[in-house]
Scaffold this active site. Structure first.
Site, mmCIF file in Angstrom:
data_model
loop_
_atom_site.group_PDB
_atom_site.id
_atom_site.type_symbol
_atom_site.label_atom_id
_atom_site.label_comp_id
_atom_site.label_asym_id
_atom_site.label_seq_id
_atom_site.Cartn_x
_atom_site.Cartn_y
_atom_site.Cartn_z
ATOM 1 C CD GLU A 47 -31.412 63.247 -17.928
ATOM 2 O OE1 GLU A 47 -32.021 64.324 -17.845
ATOM 3 O OE2 GLU A 47 -31.440 62.527 -18.952
ATOM 4 C CG ASN A 48 -33.017 57.578 -14.758
ATOM 5 O OD1 ASN A 48 -32.783 57.597 -15.952
ATOM 6 N ND2 ASN A 48 -33.930 56.797 -14.223
#
Length: 213
Positions: A47-48
């Site tokens: 998700e980064n």
């Protein structure tokens, strides 16, 4: 004998399917990247802002600027790509991620999950936990069966603030595995080496059926 963290990750990896896009949560789930079956094409999403995350690096491959959402150094596969976190969460919220393997503090027999509020600690927010459990198509939890003080983490009802309700479909702990079927509850499907059914019952608050392979 209970499963080690690596063995738990291996058990969770058995839930992967060819062509899946998968998000791995913090802790034990990150180890799953090392146990993707040979010949199976699985794309790991972080998700980064990474798509195509590879296994943990060797000393020669180590790049301190290449990290996953857990701030662990990782590798990027040849087809991998980078983008900002807004696009990453658009993928998650849009239903484009097939599977999330997450840690948890508690799971209920109905498939509720509590994994963002750490007891006794101040937290700034739940981060992307709610987006993950509501946006992906299937959620697997990897966690120890009991807390450090021996309290059951597989409960009739969660006692901690929920991340999502009825979202969990499979649970891997250090002593066993459960399927969570909507309308039926938990089904015990496997136990670790030398763990007995009586021990699982004694350490589990939730009710469950038994269908061992």
């Amino acid at each position: 004998m209970a499963w080690t963290r690596e063995e738990m990750a291996q058990q969770a990896a058995k839930q992967l399917q060819d062509g899946f896009y998968v998000n791995l949560g913090i802790g034990i789930p990150t180890l799953v990247s090392n146990y993707i079956p040979e010949g199976m094409h699985v794309v790991l999403e972080s998700e980064n802002g990474m798509l195509g995350t590879g296994p943990f690096p060797t000393e020669e491959e180590l790049d301190g600027d290449l990290v996953n959402a857990s701030k662990q150094t990782v590798t990027l596969l040849p087809y991998g790509s980078y983008f900002d976190s807004a696009e990453s969460f658009a993928m998650i919220r849009g239903g484009h991620v097939d599977l999330a393997i997450l840690g948890a503090m508690e799971v209920s027999e109905a498939g509720d999950i509590a994994n963002w509020m750490v007891p006794g600690k101040i937290v700034k927010g739940m981060g992307g936990a709610m987006d993950l459990v509501s946006g992906v198509r299937r959620v697997i939890v990897c966690m120890e069966h009991n807390s450090k003080d021996g309290e059951p983490k597989v409960r009739k009802q969660c006692t901690l603030p929920l991340t999502g309700s009825g979202m969990v479909r499979h649970v891997v702990t250090d002593i066993c595995e459960f399927e969570c079927v909507r309308g039926e509850g938990l089904i015990l499907t496997a136990m670790a080496h030398d763990i007995t059914l009586d021990e699982v019952r004694a350490r589990t608050e939730a009710d469950f059926k038994v269908v061992l392979g």
